[in-house]
Design an enzyme around this catalytic site. Structure first.
Site, PDB file in Angstrom:
ATOM      1  N   ASP A 196       0.637  -1.152  -0.107  1.00  0.00           N
ATOM      2  CA  ASP A 196      -0.052  -0.058   0.002  1.00  0.00           C
ATOM      3  C   ASP A 196       0.918   1.158  -0.100  1.00  0.00           C
ATOM      4  O   ASP A 196       0.438   2.230  -0.661  1.00  0.00           O
ATOM      5  CB  ASP A 196      -1.097   0.156   1.098  1.00  0.00           C
ATOM      6  CG  ASP A 196      -0.208   0.135   2.386  1.00  0.00           C
ATOM      7  OD1 ASP A 196       0.794  -0.565   2.722  1.00  0.00           O
ATOM      8  OD2 ASP A 196      -0.673   1.200   3.347  1.00  0.00           O
ATOM      9  N   ASP A 228       5.801   0.220   3.257  1.00  0.00           N
ATOM     10  CA  ASP A 228       6.068  -0.950   3.987  1.00  0.00           C
ATOM     11  C   ASP A 228       5.442  -2.223   2.998  1.00  0.00           C
ATOM     12  O   ASP A 228       5.268  -1.911   1.728  1.00  0.00           O
ATOM     13  CB  ASP A 228       5.278  -0.974   5.172  1.00  0.00           C
ATOM     14  CG  ASP A 228       3.976  -0.630   5.134  1.00  0.00           C
ATOM     15  OD1 ASP A 228       3.383  -1.405   4.179  1.00  0.00           O
ATOM     16  OD2 ASP A 228       3.338  -0.263   6.092  1.00  0.00           O
ATOM     17  N   TYR A 242      -5.380   0.458   9.594  1.00  0.00           N
ATOM     18  CA  TYR A 242      -6.647   0.687   8.684  1.00  0.00           C
ATOM     19  C   TYR A 242      -7.604   0.298   9.139  1.00  0.00           C
ATOM     20  O   TYR A 242      -8.666  -0.340   8.605  1.00  0.00           O
ATOM     21  CB  TYR A 242      -6.305   0.118   6.964  1.00  0.00           C
ATOM     22  CG  TYR A 242      -5.458   0.770   6.252  1.00  0.00           C
ATOM     23  CD1 TYR A 242      -5.518   2.062   5.911  1.00  0.00           C
ATOM     24  CD2 TYR A 242      -3.938   0.217   5.980  1.00  0.00           C
ATOM     25  CE1 TYR A 242      -4.534   2.651   4.841  1.00  0.00           C
ATOM     26  CE2 TYR A 242      -3.033   0.770   5.554  1.00  0.00           C
ATOM     27  CZ  TYR A 242      -3.369   2.031   4.609  1.00  0.00           C
ATOM     28  OH  TYR A 242      -2.564   2.424   3.854  1.00  0.00           O
ATOM     29  N   GLU A 297       5.739   9.944   2.941  1.00  0.00           N
ATOM     30  CA  GLU A 297       5.318   8.816   2.634  1.00  0.00           C
ATOM     31  C   GLU A 297       4.281   8.664   1.557  1.00  0.00           C
ATOM     32  O   GLU A 297       3.300   9.746   1.678  1.00  0.00           O
ATOM     33  CB  GLU A 297       4.433   7.709   3.747  1.00  0.00           C
ATOM     34  CG  GLU A 297       4.516   6.102   3.386  1.00  0.00           C
ATOM     35  CD  GLU A 297       4.124   5.332   4.721  1.00  0.00           C
ATOM     36  OE1 GLU A 297       3.593   5.925   5.731  1.00  0.00           O
ATOM     37  OE2 GLU A 297       4.440   3.988   4.391  1.00  0.00           O
TER      38      GLU A 297
END
Ligand SMILES: *[C@@H]1O[C@H](CO)[C@@H](O)[C@H](O)[C@H]1NC(C)=O
Length: 516
Positions: free
Chosen positions: A79, A82, A231, A481
């Site tokens: 995603d 990572d 999430y 990120e």
């Protein structure tokens, strides 16, 4: 040859060239941005990479995913920075990519990027087909944030847990099942003509996933505890159930799905919530815009009752649009940075910007096709104004901002160089196959005061703070990120803006040339 000796033509072409080059230089190269945005999805690929992989610093990874559980879960997308494969944001990414293709297929094709866009969708849907092993079983996640974040490794070296987690009737996840159903239904439209067999397969999975999610109600983060800190589905599953139903209706035309979205509009909050953010978690605004598209398209035979409910969805959709355009009442508008970027929150704000930009762009198109305007509390707004604002957000992202930085990595000469991303920040596996261990990566690469060795082309990073400030530091993950769902909504928008520039170019040049 005759043309060269015609001084009038030469004069005209000089004028045309000057006019056109000033137009072109004052705007961004959206076609280039589109091409780059699609490369990003190749950087995020998990599994066995194909022969035509264009991002060469990446190699195969996660080749035993699912093995412990006896299921093939190789493939799909990481995603962000990572290596956990999180089902919910992955599915949302695929839904948004597909929506962009559904709306702007011709524009993407005219830019020569349709095949790449289809591949980006298929990399996700192939994985979902594997992960949906039984009508009522969907594998929700591979790996977990806790052990993954303890390590800073290239995906090709991964030594972290690859345990897989699923939802089923005893451990339900209506939000995850609903979002995956939406992704599969939207993608089935994408492949309808080019690959009808695959399109059918996706629609079949979508249908089953929706029934599973609807019948066994529950939040997936209660069933899959490891997802919760990363999430969590804060808005619950109501939005995803409506979202799935509307996508299924759009993809299949089956009346029962429209009936579901109408009959449950009130109980699932579809016409109650007026929300001014749109994201992988909270997608009421997307639901409302989808519902209003059905109204504006006006080709569907609807009962009066259905029409009335869709009208209610539309009024909430317009609340979203008005708030985004600063045309709602005071206190209900989306905040903006001093330079005009929508600002929802500090951590990965760009996801809200790109999501809103997408919704504004398609709503603008829809209004202009039906020759309508909307009435906001602070005045009437037409499609041009909506599109102009969407463009302003895209232009900010591409470099029209106080930092003079493109937040689309690899676009232009100035962009974030220390993106918070394991693979990008460590020497490529292709050039250096020596194993890099879990904490070794932190010691040698994470804390290194140098630019990332591999450019994560096409990634949209978290972006600036409330004051347009940005610190390009690897540890500053709130800003540096990138996530797949930041870029996904821009694919269609870039294609649309590119087409507009082309039309503008032709409108500039053709009258001048023909007048010669
Ligand atoms: C938003 O609208 C309010 C009220 O009309 C105005 O005072 C404010 O300057 C606007 N903000 C932006 C960023 O345009």
């Amino acid at each position: 040859m005759a043309i060269e000796t015609n001084p009038t033509w030469i004069l005209v072409s000089i004028i045309a060239f000057t006019v056109v080059s000033s137009v072109v230089s004052s705007s961004f190269d959206y076609g280039l941005a589109l091409s780059k945005s699609l490369l990003y999805f190749e950087s995020q690929r998990s599994g066995r990479l194909p022969y035509n992989q264009r991002v060469h610093w990446r190699g195969h990874s996660g080749l035993t995913d699912g093995l412990e559980q006896g299921v093939d879960l190789v493939g799909g997308y990481y995603d962000a920075g990572d290596h956990v494969k999180f089902g919910l944001p992955m599915a949302f990414t695929v839904t948004m990519l597909s929506w962009g293709i559904v709306e702007y297929r011709d524009e993407i094709a005219s830019a020569g990027e349709l095949d790449h866009a289809l591949e980006a969708v298929k990399w996700g849907t192939d994985y979902f087909v594997k992960a949906h092993t039984h009508p009522n079983v969907l594998w929700a996640e591979v790996g977990d944030g806790g052990t993954d974040h303890y390590c800073w490794q290239r995906p090709e070296d991964m030594t972290t847990s690859r345990q897989a987690y699923k939802i089923d009737p005893e451990n339900p996840g209506s939000d995850l099942a609903g979002e995956t159903a939406a992704a599969m239904a939207a993608a089935s439209m994408v492949f309808r003509e080019s690959n009808p067999h695959y399109s059918h397969l996706l629609l079949h999975h979508a249908q089953q996933l929706f029934e599973f999610g609807d019948k066994y109600r529950g939040r997936y983060d209660r069933s899959v505890g490891v997802a919760k800190s990363y999430y969590a589905s804060v808005s619950g599953y109501n939005d995803e159930l409506l979202w799935a139903a509307l996508w299924l209706y759009r993809a299949s035309g089956r009346e029962e799905h429209l009936r579901y979205a109408v009959d449950n509009a009130h109980s699932l909050g579809g016409i109650g919530w007026a929300i001014s953010e749109f994201s992988w978690d909270i997608k009421f605004a997307g639901v409302q815009i989808l519902a209003s598209q059905l109204l504006l398209q006006n080709k569907h035979h609807k009962t009066d009752h259905q029409h009335n409910i869709l009208k209610k969805y539309q009024s909430k959709a317009e609340h979203f649009i008005c708030s985004t355009l600063n045309k709602s009442k005071e206190g209900q508008n989306v905040h903006r940075t001093p330079a005009g970027l929508l600002f929802v929150r500090q951590w990965n704000n760009m996801q809200y910007v790109t999501g809103a930009t997408f919704l504004l762009t398609i709503y603008s198109d829809q209004l202009s096709k039906s020759k309508q305007r909307i009435q906001c509390p602070l005045g009437s707004v037409g499609p041009e104004e909506m599109l102009a604002f969407a463009k302003s957000q895209v232009d900010y992202i591409l470099g029209s901002n106080p930092q003079g930085l493109s937040y689309l990595v690899g676009y232009g000469s100035r962009y974030p160089k220390r993106v918070h991303h394991r693979g990008s920040s460590i020497v490529s596996y292709k050039g250096n196959k020596g194993f890099i261990g879990c904490t070794q990566g932190y010691d040698q690469w994470y804390g290194r005061q140098r630019d990332n060795p591999n450019v994560l082309v096409g990634a949209v990073v978290g972006g600036p703070d409330l004051h347009d400030g940005f610190r390009d530091v690897r540890g500053n993950f709130m800003q540096t990120e990138a996530c797949t769902y930041n870029t996904a909504p821009l694919v269609g928008v870039f294609a649309k803006l590119r087409m507009l520039e082309e039309v503008k170019y032709e409108e500039m040049v053709m009258p001048l040339v023909s007048s010669a």
